[in-house]
Design a protein around this motif. Structure first.
Motif, PDB file in Angstrom:
ATOM      1  N   GLY A  61       0.840  -1.195   0.000  1.00 37.54           N
ATOM      2  CA  GLY A  61       0.000   0.000   0.000  1.00 37.54           C
ATOM      3  C   GLY A  61       0.874   1.243   0.000  1.00 37.54           C
ATOM      4  N   LEU A  62       0.268   2.380  -0.263  1.00 37.56           N
ATOM      5  CA  LEU A  62       1.005   3.649  -0.319  1.00 37.56           C
ATOM      6  C   LEU A  62       0.382   4.655   0.639  1.00 37.56           C
ATOM      7  CD1 LEU A  62       1.286   3.721  -4.202  1.00 37.56           C
ATOM      8  CD2 LEU A  62       3.240   3.580  -2.632  1.00 37.56           C
ATOM      9  N   ILE A  63       1.240   5.456   1.241  1.00 32.51           N
ATOM     10  CA  ILE A  63       0.751   6.519   2.142  1.00 32.51           C
ATOM     11  C   ILE A  63       1.348   7.853   1.706  1.00 32.51           C
ATOM     12  CG2 ILE A  63       0.724   7.420   4.510  1.00 32.51           C
ATOM     13  CD1 ILE A  63       0.953   4.506   5.506  1.00 32.51           C
ATOM     14  N   HIS A  64       0.458   8.811   1.496  1.00 33.82           N
ATOM     15  CA  HIS A  64       0.874  10.171   1.124  1.00 33.82           C
ATOM     16  C   HIS A  64       0.939  11.016   2.395  1.00 33.82           C
ATOM     17  CE1 HIS A  64      -0.577  14.162  -0.858  1.00 33.82           C
ATOM     18  NE2 HIS A  64       0.715  14.188  -0.632  1.00 33.82           N
ATOM     19  N   ARG A  65       2.164  11.381   2.826  1.00 36.59           N
ATOM     20  CA  ARG A  65       2.326  12.139   4.077  1.00 36.59           C
ATOM     21  C   ARG A  65       2.928  13.524   3.840  1.00 36.59           C
ATOM     22  NH1 ARG A  65       7.314  13.984   5.145  1.00 36.59           N
ATOM     23  NH2 ARG A  65       7.522  13.332   7.323  1.00 36.59           N
ATOM     24  N   GLY A  66       2.990  13.924   2.558  1.00 36.31           N
ATOM     25  CA  GLY A  66       3.493  15.259   2.252  1.00 36.31           C
ATOM     26  C   GLY A  66       5.016  15.295   2.178  1.00 36.31           C
ATOM     27  N   PHE A  67       5.516  16.446   1.634  1.00 38.35           N
ATOM     28  CA  PHE A  67       6.944  16.574   1.330  1.00 38.35           C
ATOM     29  C   PHE A  67       7.504  17.781   2.082  1.00 38.35           C
ATOM     30  CE2 PHE A  67       4.630  14.559  -2.092  1.00 38.35           C
ATOM     31  CZ  PHE A  67       5.408  13.441  -2.386  1.00 38.35           C
ATOM     32  N   SER A  68       8.714  17.617   2.624  1.00 36.44           N
ATOM     33  CA  SER A  68       9.235  18.727   3.424  1.00 36.44           C
ATOM     34  C   SER A  68       9.727  19.843   2.498  1.00 36.44           C
ATOM     35  CB  SER A  68      10.348  18.267   4.360  1.00 36.44           C
ATOM     36  OG  SER A  68      11.408  17.761   3.624  1.00 36.44           O
ATOM     37  N   SER A  69       9.630  21.053   3.002  1.00 30.00           N
ATOM     38  CA  SER A  69      10.134  22.193   2.232  1.00 30.00           C
ATOM     39  C   SER A  69      10.763  23.159   3.229  1.00 30.00           C
ATOM     40  CB  SER A  69       8.992  22.873   1.467  1.00 30.00           C
ATOM     41  OG  SER A  69       7.956  23.187   2.353  1.00 30.00           O
ATOM     42  N   TYR A  70      11.609  24.019   2.735  1.00 29.60           N
ATOM     43  CA  TYR A  70      12.319  24.919   3.632  1.00 29.60           C
ATOM     44  C   TYR A  70      11.434  26.119   4.009  1.00 29.60           C
ATOM     45  CZ  TYR A  70      15.990  27.625   5.737  1.00 29.60           C
ATOM     46  OH  TYR A  70      16.730  28.336   6.635  1.00 29.60           O
ATOM     47  N   GLY A  71      11.553  26.535   5.242  1.00 30.53           N
ATOM     48  CA  GLY A  71      10.837  27.741   5.665  1.00 30.53           C
ATOM     49  C   GLY A  71       9.442  27.422   6.174  1.00 30.53           C
ATOM     50  N   ASN A  72       8.759  28.442   6.619  1.00 25.79           N
ATOM     51  CA  ASN A  72       7.431  28.241   7.200  1.00 25.79           C
ATOM     52  C   ASN A  72       6.363  28.243   6.128  1.00 25.79           C
ATOM     53  OD1 ASN A  72       8.410  28.135   9.782  1.00 25.79           O
ATOM     54  ND2 ASN A  72       8.287  30.356  10.062  1.00 25.79           N
ATOM     55  N   THR A  73       5.567  27.187   6.113  1.00 27.25           N
ATOM     56  CA  THR A  73       4.401  27.160   5.234  1.00 27.25           C
ATOM     57  C   THR A  73       3.230  26.792   6.142  1.00 27.25           C
ATOM     58  OG1 THR A  73       4.460  24.815   4.706  1.00 27.25           O
ATOM     59  CG2 THR A  73       5.823  26.244   3.331  1.00 27.25           C
ATOM     60  N   GLU A  74       2.035  26.858   5.590  1.00 25.83           N
ATOM     61  CA  GLU A  74       0.895  26.502   6.447  1.00 25.83           C
ATOM     62  C   GLU A  74       0.892  25.012   6.787  1.00 25.83           C
ATOM     63  OE1 GLU A  74      -2.193  26.477   2.650  1.00 25.83           O
ATOM     64  OE2 GLU A  74      -2.985  26.759   4.678  1.00 25.83           O
ATOM     65  N   PHE A  75       1.572  24.212   5.963  1.00 20.62           N
ATOM     66  CA  PHE A  75       1.651  22.768   6.215  1.00 20.62           C
ATOM     67  C   PHE A  75       2.981  22.408   6.855  1.00 20.62           C
ATOM     68  CE2 PHE A  75      -1.059  23.080   2.389  1.00 20.62           C
ATOM     69  CZ  PHE A  75      -2.187  22.418   2.863  1.00 20.62           C
ATOM     70  N   ARG A  76       2.971  21.352   7.656  1.00 20.50           N
ATOM     71  CA  ARG A  76       4.246  20.817   8.157  1.00 20.50           C
ATOM     72  C   ARG A  76       5.004  20.184   6.983  1.00 20.50           C
ATOM     73  NH1 ARG A  76       4.819  15.984  12.674  1.00 20.50           N
ATOM     74  NH2 ARG A  76       7.063  15.736  12.470  1.00 20.50           N
ATOM     75  N   ASN A  77       4.256  19.462   6.143  1.00 17.66           N
ATOM     76  CA  ASN A  77       4.826  18.874   4.932  1.00 17.66           C
ATOM     77  C   ASN A  77       3.856  19.145   3.782  1.00 17.66           C
ATOM     78  OD1 ASN A  77       7.292  17.315   5.867  1.00 17.66           O
ATOM     79  ND2 ASN A  77       5.736  16.530   7.271  1.00 17.66           N
ATOM     80  N   ALA A  78       4.347  19.854   2.783  1.00 15.93           N
ATOM     81  CA  ALA A  78       3.452  20.287   1.697  1.00 15.93           C
ATOM     82  C   ALA A  78       2.845  19.081   0.986  1.00 15.93           C
ATOM     83  CB  ALA A  78       4.251  21.121   0.710  1.00 15.93           C
ATOM     84  N   PRO A  79       1.537  19.096   0.782  1.00 17.47           N
ATOM     85  CA  PRO A  79       0.909  17.908   0.163  1.00 17.47           C
ATOM     86  C   PRO A  79       1.358  17.657  -1.284  1.00 17.47           C
ATOM     87  CG  PRO A  79      -0.768  19.575   0.759  1.00 17.47           C
ATOM     88  CD  PRO A  79       0.560  20.087   1.247  1.00 17.47           C
ATOM     89  N   MET A  80       1.599  18.721  -2.042  1.00 14.27           N
ATOM     90  CA  MET A  80       1.963  18.543  -3.467  1.00 14.27           C
ATOM     91  C   MET A  80       1.076  17.465  -4.093  1.00 14.27           C
ATOM     92  SD  MET A  80       6.060  19.014  -3.615  1.00 14.27           S
ATOM     93  CE  MET A  80       6.930  20.065  -2.485  1.00 14.27           C
ATOM     94  N   TRP A  81      -0.208  17.734  -4.093  1.00 16.05           N
ATOM     95  CA  TRP A  81      -1.211  16.744  -4.510  1.00 16.05           C
ATOM     96  C   TRP A  81      -0.892  16.126  -5.863  1.00 16.05           C
ATOM     97  CZ3 TRP A  81      -4.521  15.095  -0.927  1.00 16.05           C
ATOM     98  CH2 TRP A  81      -4.823  15.940   0.158  1.00 16.05           C
ATOM     99  N   HIS A  82      -0.364  16.959  -6.790  1.00 20.16           N
ATOM    100  CA  HIS A  82      -0.135  16.456  -8.156  1.00 20.16           C
ATOM    101  C   HIS A  82       0.836  15.280  -8.166  1.00 20.16           C
ATOM    102  CE1 HIS A  82       2.872  19.470  -7.222  1.00 20.16           C
ATOM    103  NE2 HIS A  82       3.638  18.995  -8.185  1.00 20.16           N
ATOM    104  N   LEU A  83       1.864  15.322  -7.268  1.00 18.11           N
ATOM    105  CA  LEU A  83       2.832  14.213  -7.217  1.00 18.11           C
ATOM    106  C   LEU A  83       2.167  12.939  -6.701  1.00 18.11           C
ATOM    107  CD1 LEU A  83       6.169  15.669  -5.824  1.00 18.11           C
ATOM    108  CD2 LEU A  83       5.594  14.998  -8.152  1.00 18.11           C
ATOM    109  N   ALA A  84       1.379  13.108  -5.658  1.00 21.85           N
ATOM    110  CA  ALA A  84       0.695  11.939  -5.078  1.00 21.85           C
ATOM    111  C   ALA A  84      -0.273  11.330  -6.090  1.00 21.85           C
ATOM    112  CB  ALA A  84      -0.034  12.352  -3.808  1.00 21.85           C
ATOM    113  N   ILE A  85      -0.959  12.191  -6.810  1.00 22.17           N
ATOM    114  CA  ILE A  85      -1.940  11.702  -7.792  1.00 22.17           C
ATOM    115  C   ILE A  85      -1.246  10.928  -8.912  1.00 22.17           C
ATOM    116  CG2 ILE A  85      -3.584  12.505  -9.574  1.00 22.17           C
ATOM    117  CD1 ILE A  85      -4.615  12.448  -6.673  1.00 22.17           C
TER     118      ILE A  85
END
Ligand code: PEP
Ligand code: MN
Length: 266
Positions: A164-188
């Motif tokens: 199975g696969l789990i989408h937990r988001g991707f880290s990015s530098y600096g403050n964003t509203e997410f802890r790990n940006a979802p980048m939905w297009h990559l997961a899709i």
């Protein structure tokens, strides 16, 4: 209450195909009482299919709680005995696979900090050869789909047939509203490549807070994800790891009750 001390393979088979598939439990197993009380309350919600808990915790910086270790595995077994919920644990080394299987953990997952490292993934794949245990693979911490695909291929080549696969988001530098940006297009894109493979959202590690969990989970369900892995704790504010993002089992129930499920997912 069921009194299973292990889970029948047919039960796991059914859960694997259940939609939505919901995994929940604490970020970390902390004490026997915390694991068991969380499990009992999750069972009570009637919404959870698999109990998760981190036993070995991959912390970014040293000096934080690094997991209770193998001593927490019997607590999980006890939780399964009391609730009938199958168990899921993160593994990052061959020894952890051995320990988890020794305590009949039903489902394993490979964490984001392990998926990035082909040496580690191969070590896990070797340890999984000949063992028919379901494995979820989280996306790597960085936005590199090839690493995620490579991990799938390595574990599949070891003969693991329930992947199975789990989408937990991707880290990015600096403050964003997410802890790990979802980048939905990559997961899709990953979801598109592996049709029929259970694809779960991990809103807890994407959000890093409680207030966005609902929205991120709903978004994933609208995108036809198969379910979610959401961290829960009997006393989230005092959790030993990821305190800001965990919710009580009762809050988890409300959150799931408020999701508008796609007809096909019910
Ligand atoms: C976890 O699920 O507790 C965890 C450590 O997640 P991730 O690998 O996504 O950071
Ligand atoms: Mn966590």
């Amino acid at each position: 209450m069921e009194t299973n001390s292990t889970t029948d393979a047919s039960v796991i088979g059914k859960i694997w195909n259940k939609r939505p598939l919901i995994i929940s439990g604490p970020c970390s197993a902390e004490t026997e009482e915390q694991v068991i009380q969380t499990a009992l309350q999750l069972k009570e919600t009637g919404k959870v299919d698999i109990l998760r808990a981190g036993i070995w915790k991959p912390r970014t910086r040293p000096g934080n709680f690094e997991g209770i270790g193998a001593k927490g595995l019997p607590w999980m077994q006890q939780a399964r005995k009391l609730t009938g919920l199958p168990l899921a644990v993160e593994v990052a080394t061959a020894k952890q696979v051995e320990d988890a299987l020794h305590f009949d953990i039903d489902v394993l997952w490979i964490g984001a900090r392990t998926t990035v490292n082909p040496f580690s993934v191969q070590e896990l794949a070797n340890a999984l050869r000949g063992v028919n245990v379901p494995v979820f693979i989280k996306n790597p911490v960085n936005a590199d789909l090839e690493l995620w695909i490579g991990a799938m291929e390595r574990v599949a080549k070891a003969g693991v047939d329930k992947l199975g696969l789990i989408h937990r988001g991707f880290s990015s530098y600096g403050n964003t509203e997410f802890r790990n940006a979802p980048m939905w297009h990559l997961a899709i894109e990953m979801k598109r490549r592996y049709p029929g493979v259970p694809f779960l959202i991990d809103p807890s590690h994407i959000c890093g807070n409680r207030h966005m969990l609902q929205e991120v989970t709903q978004n994933a369900i609208d995108l036809d994800y198969d379910g979610a892995i959401i961290e829960s704790h009997i006393d989230p504010d005092n959790a030993w790891s990821d305190a800001k993002q965990q919710v009580t089992p009762q809050r988890l129930k409300e959150l799931l009750d408020d999701i508008v499920w796609r007809k096909e997912t019910i």
